[in-house]
Structure formats: structure tokens, C-alpha cells
Write an enzyme that holds these catalytic residues in place. Structure first.
Site, PDB file in Angstrom:
ATOM      1  N   LYS A   1      52.893  -0.808  71.569  1.00  0.00           N
ATOM      2  CA  LYS A   1      53.889  -0.009  72.266  1.00  0.00           C
ATOM      3  C   LYS A   1      55.234  -0.101  71.560  1.00  0.00           C
ATOM      4  O   LYS A   1      55.682  -1.203  71.223  1.00  0.00           O
ATOM      5  CB  LYS A   1      54.038  -0.497  73.715  1.00  0.00           C
ATOM      6  CG  LYS A   1      52.754  -0.355  74.506  1.00  0.00           C
ATOM      7  CD  LYS A   1      52.863  -0.925  75.909  1.00  0.00           C
ATOM      8  CE  LYS A   1      51.515  -0.789  76.614  1.00  0.00           C
ATOM      9  NZ  LYS A   1      51.473  -1.501  77.903  1.00  0.00           N
TER      10      LYS A   1
ATOM     11  N   LYS B   1      41.189   0.272  68.691  1.00  0.00           N
ATOM     12  CA  LYS B   1      39.939  -0.407  68.990  1.00  0.00           C
ATOM     13  C   LYS B   1      39.092  -0.312  67.744  1.00  0.00           C
ATOM     14  O   LYS B   1      39.242   0.616  66.969  1.00  0.00           O
ATOM     15  CB  LYS B   1      39.176   0.319  70.103  1.00  0.00           C
ATOM     16  CG  LYS B   1      39.899   0.489  71.400  1.00  0.00           C
ATOM     17  CD  LYS B   1      38.894   1.009  72.419  1.00  0.00           C
ATOM     18  CE  LYS B   1      39.526   1.896  73.448  1.00  0.00           C
ATOM     19  NZ  LYS B   1      38.584   2.499  74.356  1.00  0.00           N
TER      20      LYS B   1
ATOM     21  N   GLU C   1      49.808  -5.857  72.606  1.00  0.00           N
ATOM     22  CA  GLU C   1      49.207  -6.474  73.785  1.00  0.00           C
ATOM     23  C   GLU C   1      47.704  -6.380  73.670  1.00  0.00           C
ATOM     24  O   GLU C   1      47.187  -5.521  72.970  1.00  0.00           O
ATOM     25  CB  GLU C   1      49.617  -5.698  75.053  1.00  0.00           C
ATOM     26  CG  GLU C   1      51.089  -5.692  75.323  1.00  0.00           C
ATOM     27  CD  GLU C   1      51.447  -4.718  76.444  1.00  0.00           C
ATOM     28  OE1 GLU C   1      50.579  -3.940  76.875  1.00  0.00           O
ATOM     29  OE2 GLU C   1      52.596  -4.754  76.872  1.00  0.00           O
TER      30      GLU C   1
ATOM     31  N   ARG D   1      43.080   0.787  86.067  1.00  0.00           N
ATOM     32  CA  ARG D   1      44.521   0.957  86.160  1.00  0.00           C
ATOM     33  C   ARG D   1      44.922   1.003  87.625  1.00  0.00           C
ATOM     34  O   ARG D   1      44.314   1.708  88.419  1.00  0.00           O
ATOM     35  CB  ARG D   1      44.905   2.268  85.476  1.00  0.00           C
ATOM     36  CG  ARG D   1      46.395   2.441  85.221  1.00  0.00           C
ATOM     37  CD  ARG D   1      46.812   1.574  84.076  1.00  0.00           C
ATOM     38  NE  ARG D   1      48.182   1.806  83.624  1.00  0.00           N
ATOM     39  CZ  ARG D   1      48.481   2.592  82.610  1.00  0.00           C
ATOM     40  NH1 ARG D   1      47.552   3.256  81.964  1.00  0.00           N
ATOM     41  NH2 ARG D   1      49.741   2.723  82.219  1.00  0.00           N
TER      42      ARG D   1
ATOM     43  N   LYS E   1      44.196  -5.183  75.012  1.00  0.00           N
ATOM     44  CA  LYS E   1      43.746  -4.117  75.900  1.00  0.00           C
ATOM     45  C   LYS E   1      42.797  -4.730  76.921  1.00  0.00           C
ATOM     46  O   LYS E   1      41.723  -5.219  76.576  1.00  0.00           O
ATOM     47  CB  LYS E   1      43.037  -3.016  75.117  1.00  0.00           C
ATOM     48  CG  LYS E   1      42.711  -1.800  75.971  1.00  0.00           C
ATOM     49  CD  LYS E   1      42.249  -0.635  75.119  1.00  0.00           C
ATOM     50  CE  LYS E   1      42.123   0.646  75.910  1.00  0.00           C
ATOM     51  NZ  LYS E   1      41.223   0.603  77.059  1.00  0.00           N
TER      52      LYS E   1
ATOM     53  N   GLU F   1      38.354  -5.818  74.063  1.00  0.00           N
ATOM     54  CA  GLU F   1      38.109  -4.403  73.800  1.00  0.00           C
ATOM     55  C   GLU F   1      38.952  -3.835  72.658  1.00  0.00           C
ATOM     56  O   GLU F   1      38.556  -2.898  71.985  1.00  0.00           O
ATOM     57  CB  GLU F   1      38.392  -3.636  75.098  1.00  0.00           C
ATOM     58  CG  GLU F   1      37.918  -2.204  75.116  1.00  0.00           C
ATOM     59  CD  GLU F   1      38.437  -1.439  76.340  1.00  0.00           C
ATOM     60  OE1 GLU F   1      39.224  -2.002  77.132  1.00  0.00           O
ATOM     61  OE2 GLU F   1      38.084  -0.269  76.478  1.00  0.00           O
TER      62      GLU F   1
ATOM     63  N   GLU G   1      46.840  -3.490  85.454  1.00  0.00           N
ATOM     64  CA  GLU G   1      45.400  -3.327  85.295  1.00  0.00           C
ATOM     65  C   GLU G   1      44.745  -4.373  86.197  1.00  0.00           C
ATOM     66  O   GLU G   1      45.126  -5.542  86.172  1.00  0.00           O
ATOM     67  CB  GLU G   1      45.023  -3.567  83.821  1.00  0.00           C
ATOM     68  CG  GLU G   1      43.580  -3.314  83.494  1.00  0.00           C
ATOM     69  CD  GLU G   1      43.263  -1.871  83.058  1.00  0.00           C
ATOM     70  OE1 GLU G   1      44.155  -0.983  83.177  1.00  0.00           O
ATOM     71  OE2 GLU G   1      42.134  -1.630  82.636  1.00  0.00           O
TER      72      GLU G   1
HETATM   73  N1  LIG Z   1      47.939  -3.532  77.585  1.00  0.00           N
HETATM   74  C1  LIG Z   1      47.635  -2.354  78.089  1.00  0.00           C
HETATM   75  N2  LIG Z   1      48.541  -1.357  78.090  1.00  0.00           N
HETATM   76  C2  LIG Z   1      48.228  -0.154  78.579  1.00  0.00           C
HETATM   77  N3  LIG Z   1      47.037   0.155  79.108  1.00  0.00           N
HETATM   78  C3  LIG Z   1      46.105  -0.799  79.135  1.00  0.00           C
HETATM   79  C4  LIG Z   1      46.357  -2.096  78.637  1.00  0.00           C
HETATM   80  N4  LIG Z   1      45.242  -2.819  78.797  1.00  0.00           N
HETATM   81  C5  LIG Z   1      44.353  -2.043  79.354  1.00  0.00           C
HETATM   82  N5  LIG Z   1      44.828  -0.820  79.582  1.00  0.00           N
HETATM   83  C6  LIG Z   1      44.048   0.254  80.172  1.00  0.00           C
HETATM   84  O1  LIG Z   1      43.673   1.141  79.139  1.00  0.00           O
HETATM   85  C7  LIG Z   1      43.735   2.463  79.603  1.00  0.00           C
HETATM   86  C8  LIG Z   1      43.999   3.376  78.488  1.00  0.00           C
HETATM   87  O2  LIG Z   1      42.996   3.211  77.557  1.00  0.00           O
HETATM   88  P1  LIG Z   1      41.934   4.331  77.318  1.00  0.00           P
HETATM   89  O3  LIG Z   1      42.662   5.617  77.146  1.00  0.00           O
HETATM   90  O4  LIG Z   1      41.028   3.858  76.263  1.00  0.00           O
HETATM   91  O5  LIG Z   1      41.221   4.417  78.641  1.00  0.00           O
HETATM   92  P2  LIG Z   1      39.902   3.724  79.083  1.00  0.00           P
HETATM   93  O6  LIG Z   1      40.050   2.255  79.121  1.00  0.00           O
HETATM   94  O7  LIG Z   1      38.762   4.304  78.350  1.00  0.00           O
HETATM   95  O8  LIG Z   1      39.938   4.266  80.532  1.00  0.00           O
HETATM   96  P3  LIG Z   1      40.162   5.756  80.898  1.00  0.00           P
HETATM   97  O9  LIG Z   1      38.967   6.458  80.349  1.00  0.00           O
HETATM   98  O10 LIG Z   1      40.246   5.583  82.346  1.00  0.00           O
HETATM   99  O11 LIG Z   1      41.440   6.296  80.345  1.00  0.00           O
HETATM  100  C9  LIG Z   1      44.853   2.431  80.598  1.00  0.00           C
HETATM  101  O12 LIG Z   1      44.691   3.432  81.548  1.00  0.00           O
HETATM  102  C10 LIG Z   1      44.754   1.068  81.217  1.00  0.00           C
HETATM  103  O13 LIG Z   1      43.921   1.120  82.337  1.00  0.00           O
HETATM  104 MG   LIG Z   2      39.750   0.845  80.405  1.00  0.00          MG
END
Ligand SMILES: Nc1ncnc2c1ncn2[C@@H]1O[C@H](COP(=O)(O)OP(=O)(O)OP(=O)(O)O)[C@@H](O)[C@H]1O
Ligand SMILES: [Mg+2]
Ligand SMILES: [Mg+2]
Length: 969
Positions: free
Chosen positions: A465, A484, A298, A305, A300, A460, A358
Site C-alpha cells: 500500500k 500473490k 502487509e 472482509r 494478505k 496467501e 479482515e
Molecule cells: N492486508 C490486507 N489489506 C487489504 N486487504 C486484505 C489484506 N489481507 C487480506 N485482505 C483481503 O483481500 C481482499 C482483496 O484481495 P482479493 O481482491 O484477492 O480478494 P479475495 O481475497 O480473492 O476476495 P474477493 O474475491 O472477495 O475480493 C480484501 O477484500 C480483503 O478481504
Molecule cells: Mg480473500
């Protein structure tokens, strides 16, 4: 297929036991009237305090944790035997900070109200003394003690006919909440009837704990889990899922009745901790293996969230953040209203469900989903209903998962099935509600292609999964993996750090810390706990360094000082939200069991548990000797920048020491250190990128033409060179190349006799074995720096100390005479890089001879002309007019940046401010960036892409601002 009400019952649907998971109807009841609050104080609070006072000195042979356990166990048994099965009224008082009631009472408020009650004049000595109570506080004493002492002096203890019961106190607290939060009619605490009732009717003992409760003090500090698990073995874990004491106590009252794993699950209307994606730095192939070669990919999405709890056929809808904060007032409380809720189009047979989503931002003017950065800044200002849909933006719900449907938790179902159900029950509504699309894949090529695609779309990254995995609440494991690209000039991901200290004089800097997890607690305690069966030990060794929500934070350690990126408003906000929680370090230092500093101690510190989290952009790690001592983490961040306050995270979400170490390990990866990671020697494409320095050296020598600088000289190069300012490696072949291009001659060994002594130069930047033996034989060894300087200046520069790697006394003496006290040359003109060195050494007062071993100095970035030092910008012509571009280039250079002529050589791409994310040239450019990683089998560092606004804002703020916030929209 038509969706029917019972479709979850279909053959392929969840196993039957899932259906029987409806919460039991019977709720706990008490058979006796509510006990007195005084009884709670005496049976629990005072006894816990006694254990604490006695401390670790052994009474008999029992360890302290057993003594706590005895007290708590006794209390819980007493409650069950003499009161009944509903312990909620007591828990709400014992765990006030877990209680949802918000009183808004800080030290200051309480002191004022108490003084008022004692009818003291304004600004009395007592009041002043109380406000400064921390100065007099010994370990373990609290404001409540001081308040009660003052009251004792002036009032006698009331002897009411009837004591205040636990229920009565809870009623008073409810009332207090109403009074304190009443709109318009807000009253001071001293006018509160509820508060005054308590003051007048409580004994001194009760008063003390009452004050603690309204201040939300941790009354049985550290023993919460014992209390919860004594009541019911599943209570601690369940509380972490539902984050609500009432739900926990309502559900868990019979210890015989254990929760099945599924119950640690979704509860309609209550926030659960969502599953998170793990970052791994291994090859795509290994990632495939972790995902069992069957997974979905998927995009990102970059938003916030959010979980949607849809109830009663949409009659009620809740939008909850992952911390359980209710944003329904923004997005809509039922399907008949709200900018998002009204577009939730479910199959009419859906009575209730829970979606994992999200929330992103949609640009209505241009019809695009906003790329990262803008979402957050626009959401930040848009915390009101009006704010959220104006200015051409609107929130858009991107649904990721379906975890609960018509009374049944679906978390046990495999991912693909949850996804199938999701599309069957929900109809997307354009620009308001959408279902995230995915592809099913099985090999590493797919991962690589998708990442390339994500980069070329300006997204990003991607999330992978496991196709068959169940939903795991709060987990961060190999079933969900985020990929990433790494970014050049950036250390890992942005870090969420906790504020731990400040210097009030310096309005613009905060000390931040890292969490340290409890991996190995004191052996005696573990043993005692095991015997008492009150904790279960984590047996999963492999995941030992994997922080997740079940792990307990042991303490916090100092890590860095953040001086950039915090606006005045944010400072005020931080100040407002932490007021009353700061302690002057000269009065008292934090116990090292809570918070540990290195040699750098802030003027004021704060208990991390009462503090806030900020997201920090991490550029590079500084682990020079001096930073090792300064911060308890043993290293610090260089050029950290505060991107935002993380309102969606509390102290438990803090970045941890083990995560930092993992990042460091991954960076050091195969080769010697972080320097090499960027440019692995083995790789062809990398090597090409590495030519950058050579290019520059040549560029300075007028358009890359060969020169005669080294004519008639012979060179013997022994090693690579690491440029201390650019943090760049220049390999031996590159040095040789540079020499040849400038008419020098190379020798491959010293046996060849055809050269004269004084036309021969030995070059080395490292003390290799051969180098040592040459030194012993009396040869002078010059630093590769000399080669570079000669090429830069287009002539043979005279030897100065910085050019000497190891030379004879005589040569060094001559060299020293050529420079002033700071190593500033009297003869050669000076380049910015060198000026940089000079200033660094000046600041560090490094001995002049030590140039070659100097690290890039953190202080340096504060000098404006070095703002962009280390930046190599690629500024593609097609985005600018000639004059625009020329102006931009000179700005970059003026502030110490370099300009690359090719994409491959840069670490930052700059396009014009008017570039739109969908412009075809931009798309092409991003495709070229994606190509940079095409030949690798694991995620690689790529340059960030920004608009020229980044340059201007960086100059304005005098620091490099976060690139992701300046992505073309
Ligand atoms: N397809 C997706 N599946 C799961 N999570 C996703 C998806 N797209 C975006 N996300 C977001 O990515 C987050 C997890 O990524 P990551 O651990 O990098 O966090 P982040 O974006 O830096 O934010 P945080 O610091 O709040 O965890 C999830 O909490 C969700 O908000
Ligand atoms: Mg995020
Ligand atoms: Mg993050």
C-alpha cells in the site's frame, strides 16, 4: 503519547474542513400531505411504460433516453413543487429492490394469494395458467399484468372514499414485512391483513404496480440513475457508498448543496464499499514505481472482509460485510457481549470509529491462525452464535485500517497517519482482536523478499500500500497492490462467476457467465445524456479496462459450464434462492441486451440480476475452435470447479470479460502463448524445470540410462515440439539431447552427404520455412513424437500416422495399416498418454492423421484414469512411511498422474495428512518452494502444496478439488 479526545485536532492531524463534515442537522420536509399512490402510478410509472412501449421509434427527433429523462424530470419537479423535499416515501416504492424491506414474496406466493382472494378452487385452471405465465409473456409483460387481468374478470374496481396514499402504502408494506417475518406466527400471504387491505382498496392500475413492488420488480428498469441524479446530482454515487435509500434522501435533497468528495465517505453505522487491492502482473520494479517507492507491505490475510462501526463508546457495535450485511448478531452488538465485540479495547476517549478489517479464524486448540481454506469452510457452517466458537475455532478480528474517528472521516489522511492513530486508540486482545503489522519499504528487493517469506510461511500473498495514499472508497487502483505467487496448473485467480443457466435433468451442472462493462455505449445515448447532464463521462482512458464499482455492467455473456464442486445442499440452496426466476429457453430466450449465449443454450436461464455468484477455481482456458462457438465469451474454462457460493457478493461483483482478457494477455506475456509462460525459454532455472519431460522419457526407459535405440541413425531436428497432452514444450536442444543420449547421431544440415537415405530422419513439429522447402523436395518429415515414443518403449517403434508430420503417400499408407480405425496401434504396447490420445480422438472423431495437431480434450478429464493427467507430483519421502508413500504413488499413477523426483520438476507437492503447518520439515519445504522464485523479478508460478487428502478427495469426487482447501493446517 497519551491519546486525548481532541488529538485529531493536533497540528499534524486532518485539515480543519474534515472536522466540519458532520452531517447537517436539517432534514428534508414535505409541506403537503402525502400524495395518492395512484398519482405516482399515473405521473411516473405509466408514463415510463409508455416511453418503453413506443420504443426506439422516433417521436419527433428525440432519442429514447431523452424521452425517459423528460418523464422523470417532470415527475421530480412536480414532487418538489407540490409535495416537498423529502422524496424517500416515493423512492422506496419506485426502487423496490433498493428498499431494505424484505417480503419474501415470489411469483408462486403471489399467484396463490391472488387465486385465494378470487376464491378459486385449489389448482384451478387459472392458477395453473398464472403459474406458467412466462410461457404466454410477450416482451415487457409481467406477472402483475396477468394477475390483474384475472382479477378484472371477476371483480369490479373498488371506488373507495379515500385513495391509498403513498405513506399509507408504505405503512402497509412495513406491516407486511412484520407479518411475513414474524417468528412462529408466520401466515400465508392471503391471510395478511395488509395485503388484503391493498387488494380491496386499490384500482386495477394501482394493483398492478403494487404487485410489482412486492415482487421487487425493477419498475422503471434501467432508468434508476436518471431518477436519482434528477433528484440530486450526487445521489447515484452516494447511494453506492451508503447503500441505503433513506440515508441518501435524508442527506441529499437540495441539489444546490453538492457533496464534497469526502462526503462520498464513511457514515457511521452504514456499510461503505471498502478499498480493494489490484492484481498486477508486472515486474517488482514496476510495482515499486506505481507505489512511488514508498509503501508498506502487509501479509494478505485470508478471511472475510468486515467493517466495524463502533458507536456511543461501545454501547453499540456493528459488524458489516462489504455488502452491508449485518453480522453483529454473530460477533457482538456492544462491547459487553459477543465473541469479538467484548474484546474491542479502545481508548476511553473514543466515542465512535470505523475500522476496516479482515475476520479470520483462530485455532484455539493449537494456537495458530488457520491458513487459507479452512477459514471459509469453518465459517460457512458457523453462521450461528453457537457454531462460531465451538470445535476449537474462534473468530479473530484483524484490523487493517482506521477510516473514521469521533465524528470525523479520516479517509483523506495518508495511510501511515491512519495507521498511527489506529495503534494509539486500539489495544489488541490476544487471539480475538489484533492490528495487522506492516513494514515500510522502498524497493523491489523488499517485495521479493516479502513474497518469498509469505510463501515460506504458507500465506496467501502480500498486499502493498502506498505509504501516503488516502483511503479510496470502493476503489481498486495502484495504491493498493496485491502480490500473490502464480500457481502451476491454474489459470489466474479463482473467478467469481454468475449463474446464468441450468439443465434441470442434469442435476449437477450450471452454466456461468461473465459481466461485460459499459465502456462504449451507443453514441446517440451518450450525447443525449451529456446534454441532459445526467451522467458524467469517465475521461480516464488509461484505466479504461479497469472494472470498478462505478462502472456499469452492460450485459452478461455465457462462459462455461461448471459440473464439479457443487454439493447437494448447495444445489438446493441455489434452487431455493432463485426459485421463480427461471425461464425455459424453448419458451423464450433472454434479450441479448441482457444475456447472450453462444451455440450452447441451457434448458433454462435466469436473469443474472436475480442470480447468485459462485467462486470458480480456474485450471486452464480452453480456446479451441469448438469452445469459441459454444460460449459467447469465445473461450471456456477447462476443469472449472465450484469452490463455494459467494454470499458476500451480488451480481455486480461478477468477474468480467475485460478481467479475463487481461489475464489472458498477461499469460501470453512475452512469449507465444500460455504454454510458454510457464517455461520461458530465456531463463536458466526455467530451462532446468523443462527437463522434466526428458527426465520422464528417460525414466520410462529404465532409470534414465542411455540406450542404443537410435544406434546407426542420423537425425536432423528442425523445431521444438509441443506435447499436446502434457501441454509442455520440448525444445529442439532437448530433442537433440534425447537423441544423443540414446545413441543417435545429429547432423546440422542436409549438405553433409555421409549418411545414407534410409538411415536418415528429419524431425519437425512445426511447418517452418526450411521444413516447407524440404517437403517440397520430397523428404518425409517425422514428428518428434516418434523420438519420444521410441525412447519410451526402448526400441524403434514402427511408424504410425501419429508419427508422421508430413510424409509421402506411400509411407502414410503403410502407417495407416498399422493402426485400427481409431488410430490404435496393432503392434506397440500402449502408454497412458497415448491411450489418452486415442480416447480423445475417439470422442472428437478426429481423422486419425491429425494427432499432432490435436488439443488436449476437455472431455478427457472425465475419464477416471486421466483424473490426474497433467499432474506431476513431488512426494517428499520425509513425510511418509515407505508403505504409505508407495500406496500414494501408485494411486497417483493409477489415475494418470506422474511422479517427479525433484521439487523443481513438479507442479504439485503432496505431503502427509498429518503434517502440521508448523512442522519444521514443512517449513523447510516451503522455503525451497520460495527459492524457486528467488531468481526472478516478477511473481512466478509455483506448485501448490497439499496433503494427501487432496488425492483421496479428488478420486472420491472424480475431479481435481481446489488445492487451497487442502493446505496442511
Ligand atoms: N492486508 C490486507 N489489506 C487489504 N486487504 C486484505 C489484506 N489481507 C487480506 N485482505 C483481503 O483481500 C481482499 C482483496 O484481495 P482479493 O481482491 O484477492 O480478494 P479475495 O481475497 O480473492 O476476495 P474477493 O474475491 O472477495 O475480493 C480484501 O477484500 C480483503 O478481504
Ligand atoms: Mg480473500
Ligand atoms: Mg477473489
Amino acid at each position: 503519547m497519551e491519546v486525548t479526545e481532541g488529538f485529531v485536532d493536533d497540528a499534524e492531524a486532518p485539515p480543519n474542513d474534515v472536522l466540519s463534515l458532520e452531517p447537517p442537522e436539517d432534514s428534508p420536509k414535505n409541506f403537503a400531505p402525502s400524495p395518492d399512490f395512484l398519482w405516482l402510478c399515473e405521473e411516473l410509472f405509466i408514463r415510463v411504460e409508455d416511453v418503453k412501449k413506443q420504443g426506439r421509434e422516433r417521436l419527433g427527433s428525440k432519442p429514447i433516453s431523452m424521452r425517459y429523462y423528460d418523464v422523470i424530470h417532470h415527475f421530480v419537479k412536480l414532487w418538489r413543487r407540490t409535495v416537498g423535499d423529502d422524496i424517500y416515501p416515493a423512492f422506496a416504492l419506485i426502487l423496490p429492490y433498493r428498499d431494505r424491506r424484505i417480503y419474501n414474496i415470489k411469483d408462486y406466493t403471489l399467484v396463490k394469494a391472488v387465486c385465494n382472494y378470487l376464491a378459486l378452487p385449489k389448482q384451478s385452471a387459472t392458477e395453473k395458467r398464472l403459474l406458467k405465465w412466462k410461457r404466454r409473456a410477450t416482451r415487457g409483460s409481467r406477472l402483475s399484468n396477468f394477475c390483474v387481468t384475472e382479477i378484472k374478470k371477476r371483480k369490479s374496481e373498488p371506488s373507495p372514499e379515500r385513495r391509498i396514499t403513498i405513506d399509507k402504502l408504505n405503512e402497509c408494506l412495513d406491516q407486511l414485512v412484520e407479518e411475513r417475518n414474524a417468528k412462529g406466527g408466520f401466515k400465508g400471504l392471503s391471510e395478511s391483513p395488509a395485503f388484503n387491505f391493498c387488494l380491496q382498496n386499490m384500482t386495477f392500475v394501482e394493483l398492478k404496480f403494487f404487485f410489482d413492488i412486492i415482487l421487487k420488480y425493477r419498475l422503471i428498469g434501467g432508468q434508476e440513475d436518471k431518477l436519482l441524479s434528477c433528484w440530486h446530482p450526487d445521489a447515484p454515487e452516494y447511494l453506492s457508498v451508503v447503500s441505503d435509500l433513506k440515508t441518501v434522501t435524508k442527506r441529499l435533497w437540495n441539489p444546490e448543496n453538492r457533496l464534497r468528495h469526502d462526503d462520498l465517505s464513511i457514515n457511521l453505522g452504514y456499510a461503505f464499499v471498502p478499498q480493494l487491492a489490484k492484481k498486477v502482473s508486472v515486474s517488482y520494479e514496476k510495482i515499486c514505481g506505481k507505489l512511488k517507492n514508498d509503501f508498506v507491505i502487509e501479509e494478505k490475510m485470508d478471511g472475510e472482509r468486515i467493517q466495524v462501526h463502533y458507536m456511543d463508546f461501545g454501547g453499540s457495535v456493528k459488524f458489516l460485510s462489504r455488502r452491508g450485511i449485518d453480522f453483529s448478531y454473530l460477533y457482538g452488538e456492544s462491547i459487553s457481549e459477543g465473541p469479538v465485540a467484548q474484546y474491542l479495547k479502545f481508548n476511553p476517549n473514543v466515542k465512535d470509529c470505523v475500522l476496516d478489517c479482515e475476520m479470520i479464524t483462530y485455532d484455539t486448540d493449537r494456537g495458530v491462525v488457520l491458513p487459507f481454506g479452512l477459514v471459509k469452510s469453518s465459517a460457512r457452517q458457523a453462521l450461528s452464535m453457537e457454531g462460531i466458537c465451538t470445535q476449537g475455532y474462534r473468530p479473530m478480528l484483524m484490523v487493517l485500517d482506521l477510516v473514521y474517528l469521533n465524528g470525523v472521516s479520516l479517509i483523506k489522511l495518508p495511510l501511515h497517519q491512519r495507521k498511527e492513530y489506529l495503534v494509539k486508540i486500539l489495544t489488541p486482545f490476544p487471539h480475538a482482536v489484533d492490528i495487522l503489522s506492516y513494514v515500510r519499504c522502498s524497493d523491489q528487493i523488499a517485495i521479493k523478499r516479502s513474497l518469498e517469506r509469505a510463501i515460506s510461511m504458507g500465506s496467501e500473498g502480500i498486499v502493498l500500500k502506498n505509504f501516503n495514499s488516502r483511503y479510496e472508497i470502493g476503489a481498486r487502483n495502484d495504491n493498493w497492490i496485491k502480490v500473490k505467487p502464480e500457481y502451476l496448473e491454474q489459470f489466474g485467480e479463482n473467478m467469481d462467476l454468475i449463474i446464468i443457466g441450468r439443465d434441470p435433468g442434469k442435476k449437477d451442472s450450471l452454466m456461468c457467465g461473465l459481466a461485460v462493462y459499459e465502456n462504449e455505449s451507443d453514441a446517440a445515448e451518450i450525447k443525449a445524456a451529456e446534454e441532459a447532464e445526467i451522467i458524467s463521462l469517465d475521461s480516464d482512458r488509461e484505466e479504461a479496462d479497469e472494472p470498478d464499482h462505478n462502472k456499469v455492467i452492460k450485459k452478461f455473456i455465457s462462459f462455461c459450464i461448471i459440473a464439479n464442486g457443487i454439493s447437494q445442499e448447495e444445489f438446493k440452496d441455489i434452487d431455493r434462492r432463485t426459485r421463480g426466476n427461471w425461464t425455459k429457453s424453448e419458451d423464450r430466450l433472454p434479450p441479448s441486451s441482457l444475456l447472450e449465449f453462444g451455440s450452447k443454450i441451457p434448458e433454462e436461464w435466469i436473469d443474472p440480476k436475480k442470480s447468485l455468484i459462485i467462486e470458480v477455481k480456474a485450471r486452464s482456458l480452453d480456446n479451441t475452435e469448438s469452445s469459441k462457438k459454444k460460449f459467447s465469451a469465445g473461450c471456456t474454462l477447462h476443469g472449472g470447479y465450484c469452490r463455494r457460493i459467494r454470499d458476500d457478493k451480488d451480481w455486480t461483483g461478477c468477474y468480467s470479460l475485460s478481467e479475463l482478457w487481461r489475464e489472458r494477455r498477461q499469460r501470453s506475456g512475452t512469449a507465444i502463448g500460455s504454454l510458454n509462460k510457464k517455461y520461458p525459454k530465456t531463463d536458466k532455472a526455467r530451462r532446468k524445470r523443462n527437463d522434466i519431460f526428458v527426465d520422464q522419457a528417460l525414466e520410462m526407459d529404465d532409470a534414465g540410462l542411455k540406450s542404443n535405440v537410435f544406434a546407426n541413425l542420423y537425425f536432423y531436428v528442425l523445431s521444438d515440439y509441443i506435447d499436446p497432452e502434457l501441454n509442455t514444450r520440448i525444445t529442439k536442444p532437448q530433442l537433440n539431447n534425447l537423441i544423443k543420449q540414446n545413441s543417435g547421431m545429429l547432423v546440422q544440415n542436409l549438405i553433409s552427404k555421409h549418411h545414407m537415405e534410409n538411415s536418415f530422419r528429419i524431425i519437425s513439429g512445426k511447418l517452418t520455412g526450411e521444413c516447407k522447402s524440404l517437403i517440397n523436395r520430397g523428404y518425409d518429415i517425422l514428428s518428434p513424437r516418434w523420438i519420444l515414443d521410441c525412447v519410451s518403449y526402448g526400441k524403434l517403434v514402427r511408424i504410425e500416422p501419429k508419427h508422421c508430420f508430413n510424409v509421402s503417400e506411400e509411407l502414410m499408407k503403410i502407417a495407416r495399416e498399422r493402426v485400427d480405425r481409431f488410430g490404435d496401434s496393432f503392434v506397440s504396447t500402449i502408454s497412458e498418454q497415448q491411450l489418452e490420445s486415442l480416447i480423445t480422438s475417439n470422442i472428437d472423431s478426429t481423422p486419425v492423421t491429425d494427432y499432432n495437431h490435436m488439443d488436449r480434450s476437455p472431455e478427457l478429464s472425465q475419464v477416471p484414469i486421466f483424473l490426474f493427467s497433467g499432474r506431476i507430483c513431488y512426494v517428499p519421502e520425509m513425510f511418509f512411511s515407505a508403505t504409505e508413500r508407495a500406496a500414494l504413488l501408485s494411486k497417483i499413477k493409477l489415475y494418470g498422474g506422474l511422479v517427479a523426483s525433484e521439487l523443481i520438476n513438479c507442479n504439485l507437492i503432496v505431503v502427509s495428512m498429518t503434517t502440521c503447518s508448523r512442522d519444521p520439515p514443512l517449513q523447510k519445504l516451503r522455503e525451497s518452494v520460495a527459492q524457486l522464485i528467488a531468481n526472478f523479478d516478477s511473481p512466478q508460478p509455483i506448485p501448490h502444496l497439499v496433503t494427501s487428502e487432496w488425492i483421496d478427495r479428488s478420486i472420491q469426487e472424480n475431479c481435481q478439488v481446489p488445492e487451497e482447501d487442502f493446505y496442511p493446517a
